[in-house]
Enzyme design. Structure first.
Site, PDB file in Angstrom:
ATOM      1  N   LYS A  13       9.633  77.471 118.588  1.00  0.00           N
ATOM      2  CA  LYS A  13      10.712  77.813 120.388  1.00  0.00           C
ATOM      3  C   LYS A  13      11.432  79.154 120.336  1.00  0.00           C
ATOM      4  O   LYS A  13      11.303  79.669 121.660  1.00  0.00           O
ATOM      5  CB  LYS A  13      12.553  77.327 119.260  1.00  0.00           C
ATOM      6  CG  LYS A  13      12.052  75.978 119.268  1.00  0.00           C
ATOM      7  CD  LYS A  13      13.530  74.885 118.781  1.00  0.00           C
ATOM      8  CE  LYS A  13      14.619  75.457 117.468  1.00  0.00           C
ATOM      9  NZ  LYS A  13      13.713  76.159 115.964  1.00  0.00           N
ATOM     10  N   ARG A  88      21.966  71.555 118.271  1.00  0.00           N
ATOM     11  CA  ARG A  88      21.686  71.563 117.581  1.00  0.00           C
ATOM     12  C   ARG A  88      22.562  69.824 117.047  1.00  0.00           C
ATOM     13  O   ARG A  88      21.942  69.248 116.465  1.00  0.00           O
ATOM     14  CB  ARG A  88      20.825  72.559 116.205  1.00  0.00           C
ATOM     15  CG  ARG A  88      20.144  73.361 116.200  1.00  0.00           C
ATOM     16  CD  ARG A  88      19.961  73.389 115.219  1.00  0.00           C
ATOM     17  NE  ARG A  88      19.292  74.500 114.244  1.00  0.00           N
ATOM     18  CZ  ARG A  88      18.530  75.335 114.945  1.00  0.00           C
ATOM     19  NH1 ARG A  88      18.887  75.698 115.450  1.00  0.00           N
ATOM     20  NH2 ARG A  88      17.412  76.180 114.292  1.00  0.00           N
ATOM     21  N   ARG A 123       5.672  83.044 105.901  1.00  0.00           N
ATOM     22  CA  ARG A 123       6.247  83.283 107.273  1.00  0.00           C
ATOM     23  C   ARG A 123       7.052  84.721 106.159  1.00  0.00           C
ATOM     24  O   ARG A 123       7.603  84.788 105.560  1.00  0.00           O
ATOM     25  CB  ARG A 123       7.333  82.611 107.791  1.00  0.00           C
ATOM     26  CG  ARG A 123       7.749  83.288 108.699  1.00  0.00           C
ATOM     27  CD  ARG A 123       8.778  82.737 109.887  1.00  0.00           C
ATOM     28  NE  ARG A 123      10.071  82.235 109.901  1.00  0.00           N
ATOM     29  CZ  ARG A 123      10.893  81.900 110.447  1.00  0.00           C
ATOM     30  NH1 ARG A 123      10.412  81.388 111.947  1.00  0.00           N
ATOM     31  NH2 ARG A 123      11.823  80.809 109.944  1.00  0.00           N
ATOM     32  N   ARG A 156      12.319  85.038 104.821  1.00  0.00           N
ATOM     33  CA  ARG A 156      14.560  84.292 104.962  1.00  0.00           C
ATOM     34  C   ARG A 156      14.838  83.364 103.674  1.00  0.00           C
ATOM     35  O   ARG A 156      12.924  82.961 103.418  1.00  0.00           O
ATOM     36  CB  ARG A 156      13.938  84.031 106.094  1.00  0.00           C
ATOM     37  CG  ARG A 156      14.638  84.872 107.424  1.00  0.00           C
ATOM     38  CD  ARG A 156      14.535  83.985 108.465  1.00  0.00           C
ATOM     39  NE  ARG A 156      14.969  82.911 108.617  1.00  0.00           N
ATOM     40  CZ  ARG A 156      14.332  82.116 109.664  1.00  0.00           C
ATOM     41  NH1 ARG A 156      14.382  82.640 110.975  1.00  0.00           N
ATOM     42  NH2 ARG A 156      15.495  80.692 109.926  1.00  0.00           N
ATOM     43  N   ARG A 167      15.556  71.573 105.543  1.00  0.00           N
ATOM     44  CA  ARG A 167      16.180  72.029 107.564  1.00  0.00           C
ATOM     45  C   ARG A 167      15.307  71.086 108.078  1.00  0.00           C
ATOM     46  O   ARG A 167      15.966  70.616 109.605  1.00  0.00           O
ATOM     47  CB  ARG A 167      15.281  73.750 107.415  1.00  0.00           C
ATOM     48  CG  ARG A 167      16.294  74.425 106.581  1.00  0.00           C
ATOM     49  CD  ARG A 167      15.740  75.709 106.790  1.00  0.00           C
ATOM     50  NE  ARG A 167      15.178  76.245 108.682  1.00  0.00           N
ATOM     51  CZ  ARG A 167      14.337  77.318 108.255  1.00  0.00           C
ATOM     52  NH1 ARG A 167      13.896  77.621 107.433  1.00  0.00           N
ATOM     53  NH2 ARG A 167      14.151  77.560 109.756  1.00  0.00           N
TER      54      ARG A 167
HETATM   55  P1  ADP Z   1      14.794  78.161 112.310  1.00  0.00           P
HETATM   56  O1  ADP Z   1      15.132  77.141 113.907  1.00  0.00           O
HETATM   57  O2  ADP Z   1      14.031  78.562 112.097  1.00  0.00           O
HETATM   58  O3  ADP Z   1      15.813  76.762 111.954  1.00  0.00           O
HETATM   59  P2  ADP Z   1      17.165  79.751 113.930  1.00  0.00           P
HETATM   60  O4  ADP Z   1      17.140  81.211 113.396  1.00  0.00           O
HETATM   61  O5  ADP Z   1      17.545  78.691 114.709  1.00  0.00           O
HETATM   62  O6  ADP Z   1      15.897  78.712 113.206  1.00  0.00           O
HETATM   63  O7  ADP Z   1      18.434  78.584 112.172  1.00  0.00           O
HETATM   64  C1  ADP Z   1      18.716  79.285 111.500  1.00  0.00           C
HETATM   65  C2  ADP Z   1      19.682  78.995 110.608  1.00  0.00           C
HETATM   66  O8  ADP Z   1      21.119  79.194 111.731  1.00  0.00           O
HETATM   67  C3  ADP Z   1      20.212  77.043 110.794  1.00  0.00           C
HETATM   68  O9  ADP Z   1      19.126  76.115 109.496  1.00  0.00           O
HETATM   69  C4  ADP Z   1      21.734  77.061 110.569  1.00  0.00           C
HETATM   70  O10 ADP Z   1      22.064  76.903 109.047  1.00  0.00           O
HETATM   71  C5  ADP Z   1      22.094  77.621 111.603  1.00  0.00           C
HETATM   72  N1  ADP Z   1      22.266  77.839 112.849  1.00  0.00           N
HETATM   73  C6  ADP Z   1      21.674  78.001 113.864  1.00  0.00           C
HETATM   74  N2  ADP Z   1      21.729  77.041 115.702  1.00  0.00           N
HETATM   75  C7  ADP Z   1      22.937  77.083 114.782  1.00  0.00           C
HETATM   76  C8  ADP Z   1      23.376  75.131 115.936  1.00  0.00           C
HETATM   77  N3  ADP Z   1      22.982  75.361 117.022  1.00  0.00           N
HETATM   78  N4  ADP Z   1      23.770  74.395 115.385  1.00  0.00           N
HETATM   79  C9  ADP Z   1      24.875  74.802 114.013  1.00  0.00           C
HETATM   80  N5  ADP Z   1      23.464  75.745 112.983  1.00  0.00           N
HETATM   81  C10 ADP Z   1      23.003  76.359 113.699  1.00  0.00           C
END
Ligand code: ADP
Ligand code: ZN
Length: 210
Positions: A13, A88, A123, A156, A167
Site C-alpha cells: 500500500k 482499518r 524487510r 521494524r 498483524r
Molecule cells: P503495515 O500496513 O505494514 O501493517 P502501517 O505502517 O500501516 O504498517 O501500520 C503499523 C501499525 O500502526 C499497525 O500495525 C497498527 O498498530 C498501527 N496503525 C496504523 N494505522 C492504523 C489504523 N488506521 N488503526 C489502528 N492502528 C493503526
C-alpha cells in the site's frame, strides 16, 4: 480525488500510495508513519500507540480517528488525498462517513499471506530516511547501510515473524470486512499484487481510471 488503499500489512500500500501521490499531486497519508513519528517524538499519542504497534495490534479507533481528522483538515488536502492504512476497522470507516468525507475509490491490493510473511520478515528500513529494502529481493549495496543516505537499516519491531502473524490475524479479523463495506457502495476496485512493483503499479493506475 479522495482515495483509500486497502490491503494486508506488507501488500505494498505504501509504495503504491507514493506513486499515486506523484501521479495525481495529492498527499499520501499513512497513519502508520504518523504514529511512528509520534512515538519517536515522544508525544502523548505516541505513548498511547507504542505497545499496540509493537505487539501487532491495532491502535484504538479513537486515537487514530483523531489524528486522521486533524491531518485531512490541513490545506494540502483540499484537492484530495490518498489514505494508506486508514480505515482499518468498520468504526473507522463509519467515522469518515460521519465526518462527511466523500470517498471516490477504494483500491484493495490483494497478496497471499505466505507471500506477506516472506516480504515482511526480510524487510529492512532505513532509520534515517525510511527507505525500504529486502534481504533477498532488494538488498542494499552495503549490508545494514542505506543506499540513499548511508543511514543504518534495521528491522521494524513489528516485522518479527510472530508479530507479522498477529498483524495478519488482526487484518483478517478487523480490516478485511471493509472490503464488503466498500463493495456495497460500489467504490471497491481489486488489484492483484504482483511480484514486480512496476506491474502492480500498472494495475493500480488502471484501477484509478476505471
Ligand atoms: P503495515 O500496513 O505494514 O501493517 P502501517 O505502517 O500501516 O504498517 O501500520 C503499523 C501499525 O500502526 C499497525 O500495525 C497498527 O498498530 C498501527 N496503525 C496504523 N494505522 C492504523 C489504523 N488506521 N488503526 C489502528 N492502528 C493503526
Ligand atoms: Zn536512508
Amino acid at each position: 480525488m479522495n482515495l483509500i488503499l486497502l490491503g494486508a500489512p506488507g501488500a505494498g500500500k505504501g509504495t503504491q500510495a507514493e506513486i499515486i501521490c506523484a501521479h495525481l499531486h495529492i498527499p499520501a497519508i499513512s497513519t502508520g508513519n504518523m504514529l511512528r513519528e509520534a512515538i519517536s517524538n515522544g508525544t502523548e499519542t505516541g505513548l498511547k500507540a507504542k505497545s499496540f504497534m509493537d505487539s501487532g495490534k491495532l491502535v484504538p479507533d479513537e486515537v487514530v480517528i483523531e489524528i486522521l481528522k486533524d491531518r485531512i483538515s490541513k490545506d494540502d488536502c483540499k484537492n484530495g488525498f490518498i489514505l494508506d492504512g486508514f480505515p482499518r476497522t468498520v468504526p473507522q470507516a463509519e467515522a469518515l462517513d460521519t465526518m462527511g468525507v466523500r470517498i471516490d475509490k477504494v483500491i484493495d491490493i490483494e497478496v497471499a499471506d505466505e507471500k506477506i510473511m516472506q516480504r515482511l520478515s526480510g524487510r529492512r528500513v532505513c532509520e534515517k530516511c525510511g527507505a525500504s529494502y529486502h534481504v533477498d529481493y532488494k538488498p542494499s549495496a552495503k549490508e545494514d547501510a542505506c543506499d540513499k543516505c548511508d543511514g543504518r537499516t534495521v528491522q521494524r519491531k513489528d516485522d518479527h515473524p510472530d508479530t507479522i502473524r498477529e498483524r495478519l490475524r488482526v487484518y483478517h479479523e478487523q480490516t478485511e470486512p471493509l472490503k464488503g463495506y466498500y463493495e456495497k457502495t460500489g467504490k471497491l476496485v481489486i488489484v492483484e499484487g504482483q511480484e514486480e512493483v512496476k506491474d502492480t503499479t500498472a494495475l493500480t493506475l488502471k484501477a484509478l481510471e476505471a
